[in-house]
Design a protein around this motif. Structure first.
Motif, short mmCIF file in Angstrom:
data_model
loop_
_atom_site.label_atom_id
_atom_site.label_comp_id
_atom_site.label_asym_id
_atom_site.label_seq_id
_atom_site.Cartn_x
_atom_site.Cartn_y
_atom_site.Cartn_z
N ARG A 335 27.22 2.22 -13.31
CA ARG A 335 27.39 1.19 -14.33
C ARG A 335 27.03 1.69 -15.73
O ARG A 335 27.45 1.11 -16.73
CB ARG A 335 26.52 -0.03 -13.99
N ASP A 336 26.24 2.76 -15.78
CA ASP A 336 25.86 3.33 -17.08
C ASP A 336 26.87 4.34 -17.59
O ASP A 336 26.62 5.05 -18.57
CB ASP A 336 24.48 3.97 -16.99
N CYS A 337 28.04 4.43 -16.92
CA CYS A 337 29.14 5.33 -17.33
C CYS A 337 28.81 6.81 -17.10
O CYS A 337 29.35 7.68 -17.80
CB CYS A 337 29.52 5.11 -18.81
N TYR A 338 27.97 7.11 -16.11
CA TYR A 338 27.61 8.50 -15.81
C TYR A 338 27.82 8.77 -14.33
O TYR A 338 27.75 7.85 -13.50
CB TYR A 338 26.15 8.79 -16.15
N SER A 347 28.74 11.97 -18.66
CA SER A 347 29.42 10.73 -19.01
C SER A 347 30.88 10.76 -18.58
O SER A 347 31.52 11.81 -18.53
CB SER A 347 29.32 10.48 -20.51
N LYS A 399 28.58 -0.79 -27.68
CA LYS A 399 27.25 -0.35 -27.25
C LYS A 399 26.80 0.93 -27.96
O LYS A 399 25.62 1.26 -27.95
CB LYS A 399 27.25 -0.08 -25.74
#
Length: 516
Positions: A335-338, A347, A399
C-alpha cells in the motif's frame, strides 16, 4: 527338508563337512543352519550313498535334488489362512488392504495373526524385482549437479561456526567434477556456482540434471517441470537445457549422488579437521585435480582427467559476456507503493498497488516488470538493508509535497520569491514551541497557484498591518487586496477646546494663580 531355502553350493559344503565327521551342532553353527536341517540332510545323503564316495559336482548334485524332490514339497507348516484362500484372492482383486482383509477374515472365524495374513498375501503376489537400465551419455551431453550437507565451517566475517553445504557438478561421460563449499542455498548462490563450474570446465554441457531444490525448480513434475525464473535466464545465457530428475528419485542423478557428493564426504571430508570455507575451497580444487581426477573410476575403469581431455572438446563455448547473476522474484506491491526485495524497498507506480509484479535483481540495478514481463521501472540497487529507493513520480501526486519539504528548502524558495516572503516564512520556522514547517510549505504551495509576485505583495501588506498569519495572507490573496495601496493615516488635529497652560494648571503650587 528345507532344500529350497539353500543353494546347491550350500548343500554340497554341508555334505563335505558331514564326510569329515563333524557333529551336527558344529555344522549348524558354522553354516548358520538349524540342527534338524543338518540331520535331515545327513539322513538323505546316507540314503543315496553320498557319504562313502567323492561328492558329485554342483550340477550333478542339483539334478539329484530335483529328481528326489520333483513331486514333493519340503516340510513346512500349512498356512492358517489357506482355508480362506478364495476370500483373500477376491478381496485382493478388489484392491483391499491386508489390514482390512484381516478384519474380514476375523468376522468369518479366522483365529490367526495379522502377520500370517501378510505372509499369505506375499505368497500370492510374489514381488518382481525392479530392473534398472544404466544410462550412459556421449561426451559433453550431460552434467549432474547436487547439494549435500558438509558440516560446520568457520565464517571469519561473522566470527562464528556456520552450517555449510557442498555443491558438486559432475560431467557424466568423463566423471570429472567441480566442487565448492557454501554457507547457504540461495538462488544467487546456486547461479554463481554454475558460473564457477562452467568457467572451471571452460565450457558448457548441453544438459544439466539438477535435483528438485527450490533454487532450481518451482514445480517438481516428471512430465512438465517448471524451472525457477532466475535459473531459466541462466540456462538461456549459457545455452543449456534443464532436465530435473524425477521427484524423490535420486538414482536419476546417481553419477553425482554416489560418485560426487558421497565421494566428497567419504574421501575429501573424511577425517579432515573443520576449517574455514575459503581454506576448504582451496583444498578441494586441488583434490579435484589430483585425488579425484587421477583415480581409476570404478565404472568407467579410466582416469576422469584423461577422459575430460576428450569431453572438453565437446562442451559448448562460454558466452562472450560474463553472466550477470540476476534473481527473479514475484512480489506484491504494498500500500506504500514499494516492493520488498532482498531486505530493501523499491518504489513502484501507485496505480499498481495490490498487484503482483516480477522483480529482477542484478548486481547494480533492480528492474520491475509486469506479469507479462513488460518493463515498468529501473532502480539503482540499494547498498544496505532497510534502504528505500524512491522515484517521486511513482507516488500519488497529492502525497508528494509533504514528503519532500525541508526547512532549508522552504527558506531557499521563499528567498527566491522576495524579501517579504522570506521574512514571513522565517518567522514561521522560528516559532516555538509549535512546529510550523507545514504552514510554511502550505503558504509556498498556495503562492505557486497565485504567482510569486502576488505572494510577495500579500506578505508585504501583512507585514505592514502586523499580522503575518497564514490565514490572513490567504485572505488577502483571495480578496485581491495585495494590490491596493496602504491607507494613509491623517495627523491628529490640534487640541483647542478646554486647553490650559501649564502655569494655569500648576501655578497654585508655586504661588501663582489658581485654576478654577
Amino acid at each position: 527338508m528345507g532344500k529350497r531355502r539353500k543353494t546347491t553350493v550350500d548343500i554340497r559344503e554341508l555334505l563335505h563337512r558331514i564326510q569329515k565327521r563333524e557333529s551336527d551342532r558344529a555344522i549348524a553353527r558354522q553354516l548358520k543352519m538349524n540342527r534338524k536341517t543338518v540331520a535331515q540332510y545327513r539322513r538323505w545323503a546316507e540314503k543315496h550313498g553320498l557319504l562313502e564316495k567323492e561328492l558329485p559336482s554342483v550340477g550333478e548334485l542339483s539334478e539329484l535334488l530335483e529328481e528326489t524332490f520333483a513331486n514333493s514339497k519340503p516340510p513346512q507348516n500349512c498356512s492358517s489362512v489357506e482355508p480362506f484362500r478364495q476370500v483373500v484372492e477376491r478381496l485382493r482383486g478388489q484392491k483391499v488392504e491386508v489390514a482390512a482383509i484381516y478384519q474380514r477374515l476375523r468376522e468369518r472365524g479366522y483365529q490367526g495373526s495379522l502377520s500370517s495374513v501378510y505372509r499369505f498375501v506375499r505368497s500370492l503376489e510374489p514381488h518382481e524385482p525392479d530392473a534398472m537400465v544404466r544410462v550412459e551419455t556421449t561426451p559433453g551431453e550431460e552434467a549432474q549437479v547436487d547439494f549435500g550437507y558438509a558440516g560446520m565451517m568457520f565464517d571469519p566475517e561473522l566470527d562464528k561456526w556456520r552450517k555449510s553445504w557442498v555443491f558438486v557438478m559432475t560431467l557424466c561421460w568423463s566423471r570429472h567434477q567441480y566442487v565448492e563449499f557454501v554457507h547457504d542455498q540461495k538462488i544467487e548462490t546456486w547461479l554463481n556456482l554454475h558460473r564457477h563450474a562452467f568457467e572451471y570446465f571452460e565450457g558448457v554441457p548441453k544438459r544439466i540434471v539438477p535435483d528438485n531444490l527450490k533454487a532450481a525448480i518451482v514445480h517438481a513434475c516428471w512430465h512438465e517441470p517448471l524451472a525457477q525464473e532466475s535459473y531459466r535466464e541462466c540456462a538461456l545465457h549459457y545455452d543449456f537445457l534443464i532436465a530435473p530428475c524425477r521427484p524423490r528419485t535420486p538414482r536419476h542423478k546417481g553419477k553425482v549422488e554416489q560418485g560426487g557428493v558421497h565421494y566428497v564426504k567419504r574421501n575429501f571430508l573424511g577425517g579432515r579437521e573443520p576449517t574455514t570455507l575459503q581454506k576448504a575451497n582451496e583444498d578441494v580444487l586441488a583434490w579435484c585435480n589430483t585425488t579425484a581426477g587421477r583415480r581409476k573410476h570404478g565404472t568407467t575403469k579410466e582416469v576422469p582427467l584423461e577422459r575430460f581431455q576428450v569431453e572438453k572438446k565437446c562442451l559448448g563455448p562460454l558466452p562472450r559476456s560474463r553472466y550477470d547473476v540476476a534473481v527473479w522474484k514475484e512480489l506484491k506491491v504494498g500500500r506504500d507503493c514499494y516492493v520488498h526485495f532482498d531486505s530493501a524497498y523499491y518504489s513502484v507506480p501507485f496505480r499498481l498497488v495490490g498487484q503482483s509484479v516480477w522483480v529482477r535483481g542484478c548486481i547494480d540495478k533492480v528492474e520491475v516488470y509486469t506479469a507479462d514481463h513488460q518493463l515498468i521501472t529501473t532502480h539503482c540497487r540499494a547498498r544496505k538493508a532497510g534502504e528505500r529507493v524512491t522515484n517521486v513520480d511513482h507516488l500519488p501526486p497529492h502525497k508528494v509535497p509533504g514528503l519532500t519539504v525541508t526547512r532549508a528548502g522552504c527558506l531557499e524558495e521563499a528567498k527566491a520569491i522576495g524579501t517579504c516572503t522570506h521574512k514571513v516564512v522565517a518567522s514561521y520556522l522560528e516559532h516555538r514551541p509549535e512546529d510550523r514547517l507545514r504552514t510554511a510549505a502550505r503558504l509556498l504551495r498556495f503562492g505557486k497557484q497565485v504567482g510569486a509576485e502576488r505572494l510577495e505583495a500579500a506578505c508585504s501588506r501583512a507585514i505592514r498591518f502586523g499580522d503575518t498569519s497564514y490565514k490572513t495572507i490567504k485572505l488577502i490573496l483571495k480578496k485581491g487586496l495585495e494590490a491596493e495601496p496602504a491607507p494613509v493615516r491623517k495627523a491628529a488635529p490640534p487640541a483647542e477646546t478646554f486647553v490650559r497652560t501649564a502655569n494655569e494648571l500648576f501655578g497654585a503650587l508655586v504661588g501663582g494663580v489658581s485654576w478654577k
